[in-house]
Enzyme design. Structure first.
Site, PDB file in Angstrom:
ATOM      1  N   LYS A 190      -8.914   6.850  -4.641  1.00 11.76           N
ATOM      2  CA  LYS A 190      -8.746   8.161  -5.282  1.00 11.76           C
ATOM      3  C   LYS A 190      -8.002   8.031  -6.615  1.00 11.76           C
ATOM      4  CE  LYS A 190      -6.547   9.915  -1.732  1.00 11.76           C
ATOM      5  NZ  LYS A 190      -6.549   8.724  -0.868  1.00 11.76           N
TER       6      LYS A 190
ATOM      7  N   ARG B 248      -3.617  17.770   2.047  1.00  8.88           N
ATOM      8  CA  ARG B 248      -3.628  16.708   3.047  1.00  8.88           C
ATOM      9  C   ARG B 248      -3.541  17.272   4.457  1.00  8.88           C
ATOM     10  NH1 ARG B 248      -1.668  12.161  -0.200  1.00  8.88           N
ATOM     11  NH2 ARG B 248      -1.706  10.227   0.987  1.00  8.88           N
TER      12      ARG B 248
ATOM     13  N   ARG C 137      -2.945  -3.791  -2.760  1.00  7.96           N
ATOM     14  CA  ARG C 137      -2.700  -2.897  -3.902  1.00  7.96           C
ATOM     15  C   ARG C 137      -1.405  -3.292  -4.620  1.00  7.96           C
ATOM     16  NH1 ARG C 137      -3.133   3.437  -3.161  1.00  7.96           N
ATOM     17  NH2 ARG C 137      -1.738   3.087  -1.396  1.00  7.96           N
TER      18      ARG C 137
ATOM     19  N   ARG D   1       3.947  -1.197  -3.534  1.00 14.88           N
ATOM     20  CA  ARG D   1       4.639  -0.016  -3.029  1.00 14.88           C
ATOM     21  C   ARG D   1       5.263  -0.337  -1.688  1.00 14.88           C
ATOM     22  NH1 ARG D   1       0.424   4.867  -3.582  1.00 14.88           N
ATOM     23  NH2 ARG D   1       1.249   5.292  -1.508  1.00 14.88           N
TER      24      ARG D   1
ATOM     25  N   ARG E  19       0.233   5.409   8.291  1.00 12.77           N
ATOM     26  CA  ARG E  19      -0.399   6.335   7.346  1.00 12.77           C
ATOM     27  C   ARG E  19      -1.859   6.591   7.713  1.00 12.77           C
ATOM     28  NH1 ARG E  19       0.729   3.464   1.971  1.00 12.77           N
ATOM     29  NH2 ARG E  19      -0.364   5.207   1.019  1.00 12.77           N
TER      30      ARG E  19
HETATM   31  P1  ADP Z   1      -2.312   7.046  -1.160  1.00  7.23           P
HETATM   32  O1  ADP Z   1      -2.513   6.669  -2.614  1.00  7.23           O
HETATM   33  O2  ADP Z   1      -2.214   5.855  -0.297  1.00  7.23           O
HETATM   34  O3  ADP Z   1      -3.333   8.016  -0.671  1.00  7.23           O
HETATM   35  P2  ADP Z   1      -0.228   8.816  -2.022  1.00  7.23           P
HETATM   36  O4  ADP Z   1       0.355   8.168  -3.206  1.00  7.23           O
HETATM   37  O5  ADP Z   1      -1.190   9.916  -2.248  1.00  7.23           O
HETATM   38  O6  ADP Z   1      -0.875   7.723  -1.081  1.00  7.23           O
HETATM   39  O7  ADP Z   1       0.920   9.366  -1.087  1.00  7.23           O
HETATM   40  C1  ADP Z   1       2.027   8.578  -0.710  1.00  7.23           C
HETATM   41  C2  ADP Z   1       2.876   9.360   0.282  1.00  7.23           C
HETATM   42  O8  ADP Z   1       3.376  10.558  -0.348  1.00  7.23           O
HETATM   43  C3  ADP Z   1       2.151   9.846   1.518  1.00  7.23           C
HETATM   44  O9  ADP Z   1       2.095   8.848   2.533  1.00  7.23           O
HETATM   45  C4  ADP Z   1       3.020  11.039   1.926  1.00  7.23           C
HETATM   46  O10 ADP Z   1       4.208  10.608   2.562  1.00  7.23           O
HETATM   47  C5  ADP Z   1       3.406  11.626   0.583  1.00  7.23           C
HETATM   48  N1  ADP Z   1       2.442  12.656   0.163  1.00  7.23           N
HETATM   49  C6  ADP Z   1       1.591  12.601  -0.897  1.00  7.23           C
HETATM   50  N2  ADP Z   1       0.845  13.712  -0.986  1.00  7.23           N
HETATM   51  C7  ADP Z   1       1.224  14.514   0.049  1.00  7.23           C
HETATM   52  C8  ADP Z   1       0.814  15.791   0.513  1.00  7.23           C
HETATM   53  N3  ADP Z   1      -0.168  16.491  -0.086  1.00  7.23           N
HETATM   54  N4  ADP Z   1       1.436  16.288   1.617  1.00  7.23           N
HETATM   55  C9  ADP Z   1       2.413  15.624   2.224  1.00  7.23           C
HETATM   56  N5  ADP Z   1       2.838  14.405   1.860  1.00  7.23           N
HETATM   57  C10 ADP Z   1       2.257  13.844   0.778  1.00  7.23           C
HETATM   58  P1  ADP Z   2      -5.897   5.765  -3.172  1.00  8.09           P
HETATM   59  O1  ADP Z   2      -5.337   6.494  -4.363  1.00  8.09           O
HETATM   60  O2  ADP Z   2      -7.075   6.464  -2.560  1.00  8.09           O
HETATM   61  O3  ADP Z   2      -4.854   5.448  -2.159  1.00  8.09           O
HETATM   62  P2  ADP Z   2      -6.228   3.482  -4.983  1.00  8.09           P
HETATM   63  O4  ADP Z   2      -7.035   4.021  -6.113  1.00  8.09           O
HETATM   64  O5  ADP Z   2      -4.793   3.233  -5.223  1.00  8.09           O
HETATM   65  O6  ADP Z   2      -6.466   4.374  -3.661  1.00  8.09           O
HETATM   66  O7  ADP Z   2      -6.957   2.137  -4.491  1.00  8.09           O
HETATM   67  C1  ADP Z   2      -6.425   1.377  -3.388  1.00  8.09           C
HETATM   68  C2  ADP Z   2      -6.567  -0.110  -3.703  1.00  8.09           C
HETATM   69  O8  ADP Z   2      -7.947  -0.488  -3.649  1.00  8.09           O
HETATM   70  C3  ADP Z   2      -6.081  -0.494  -5.086  1.00  8.09           C
HETATM   71  O9  ADP Z   2      -5.514  -1.777  -4.984  1.00  8.09           O
HETATM   72  C4  ADP Z   2      -7.354  -0.491  -5.945  1.00  8.09           C
HETATM   73  O10 ADP Z   2      -7.268  -1.398  -7.041  1.00  8.09           O
HETATM   74  C5  ADP Z   2      -8.410  -0.947  -4.934  1.00  8.09           C
HETATM   75  N1  ADP Z   2      -9.722  -0.324  -5.149  1.00  8.09           N
HETATM   76  C6  ADP Z   2      -9.989   0.946  -5.567  1.00  8.09           C
HETATM   77  N2  ADP Z   2     -11.323   1.186  -5.611  1.00  8.09           N
HETATM   78  C7  ADP Z   2     -11.921   0.041  -5.178  1.00  8.09           C
HETATM   79  C8  ADP Z   2     -13.296  -0.359  -5.001  1.00  8.09           C
HETATM   80  N3  ADP Z   2     -14.319   0.497  -5.241  1.00  8.09           N
HETATM   81  N4  ADP Z   2     -13.531  -1.612  -4.551  1.00  8.09           N
HETATM   82  C9  ADP Z   2     -12.507  -2.468  -4.288  1.00  8.09           C
HETATM   83  N5  ADP Z   2     -11.193  -2.162  -4.445  1.00  8.09           N
HETATM   84  C10 ADP Z   2     -10.899  -0.920  -4.890  1.00  8.09           C
END
Ligand code: ADP
Ligand code: ADP
Ligand code: ZN
Length: 216
Positions: free
Chosen positions: A13, A88, A127, A160, A171
């Site tokens: 995302k 979420r 990541r 992270r 998660r």
């Molecule tokens: P990811 O990139 O792995 O999807 P995020 O960066 O979006 O993770 O979120 C990291 C953490 O921040 C989540 O595990 C949660 O604890 C918190 N968080 C982010 N967005 C929300 C939300 N909309 N509601 C509640 N907690 C959130």
């Molecule tokens: P999210 O915000 O949904 O948690 P990220 O954009 O941070 O996800 O991506 C999670 C991890 O996967 C990062 O290390 C990113 O570089 C990698 N990644 C993202 N898209 C792809 C893809 N299409 N193929 C392989 N790796 C990817």
């Protein structure tokens, strides 16, 4: 254009959001990024959120919803926005819907980046992120050009704290219980669109662009 990005943690995302935000000139609003910024600045919101984030739990809805409503009223959101990581929970999705309806607005689409669970662990544990500009990399799938240094701003990239294997498992469990139901929530409203997130990063982006079209 107002877009919600859906998908499990690690789906891509954040990665796609950066490109979509550039392509369509709309702000990328990541609740995770906002929480992390508050944590690094030690604000009251950051101190509260950290208790949950470090354990892989969701920050409570009330806190998160107020924070997002506040953000969506900034001037840069006038022509739309891209929400990444929000909503979420069904409660958050309902709050967003009420917020939009109250303003006579509509969501254009909820875009699901579909990635099966067995891809996710490797994506998340590999990541690496830039703490300065938020860019996201992967040790195998999207490495930095110079090892350990952000391509965009040159800062040292880090892992992270919540991307360790144990927290990742928690998660994913939270995702399945609390966030996955949103897929049906948006499907029932005919607002869901889906792209295959298992493809390469640039291919996923192309699918997204052909879905969203050329308007902005
Ligand atoms: P990811 O990139 O792995 O999807 P995020 O960066 O979006 O993770 O979120 C990291 C953490 O921040 C989540 O595990 C949660 O604890 C918190 N968080 C982010 N967005 C929300 C939300 N909309 N509601 C509640 N907690 C959130
Ligand atoms: P999210 O915000 O949904 O948690 P990220 O954009 O941070 O996800 O991506 C999670 C991890 O996967 C990062 O290390 C990113 O570089 C990698 N990644 C993202 N898209 C792809 C893809 N299409 N193929 C392989 N790796 C990817
Ligand atoms: Zn950077």
């Amino acid at each position: 254009m107002k877009i919600v990005l859906l998908g499990p943690p690690g789906a891509g995302k954040g990665t796609q959001a950066k490109s979509i935000s550039n392509r369509y000139s709309i702000p990328h609003i990541s609740t995770g990024d906002i929480f992390r910024k508050n944590i690094s600045e030690n604000t009251p919101l950051g101190i509260e959120a950290k208790k949950y984030i470090d354990n892989g739990q969701l920050v409570p809805d009330e806190v998160t919803i107020d924070m997002v409503k506040d953000r969506l009223q900034h001037d840069d959101c006038k022509n739309g926005y891209l929400l990444d990581g929000f909503p979420r929970t069904v409660h958050q999705a309902e709050a967003l819907q009420e917020f939009l309806q109250g303003r006579g607005e509509n969501l254009d689409t909820a875009l699901l980046i579909e990635v099966p669970m067995d891809f996710i662990l490797e994506r998340m544990t590999g990541r690496r992120v830039c703490p300065s500009c938020g860019a996201s990399y992967h040790v195998k799938f999207n490495p930095t050009k110079i090892q350990g240094k952000c391509d965009v701003c040159g800062s040292d990239v880090i892992q992270r704290k919540d991307d360790g294997e144990e927290t990742v498992k928690e998660r994913l469990d939270v995702y399945q219980r609390q966030t996955q139901p949103l897929i049906d929530f948006y499907k029932d409203k005919n607002q869901l669109s889906v792209v295959d997130g298992t493809k390469a990063i640039n291919e996923v982006f192309e699918s997204i662009c052909s879905l969203l079209g050329s308007d902005n």
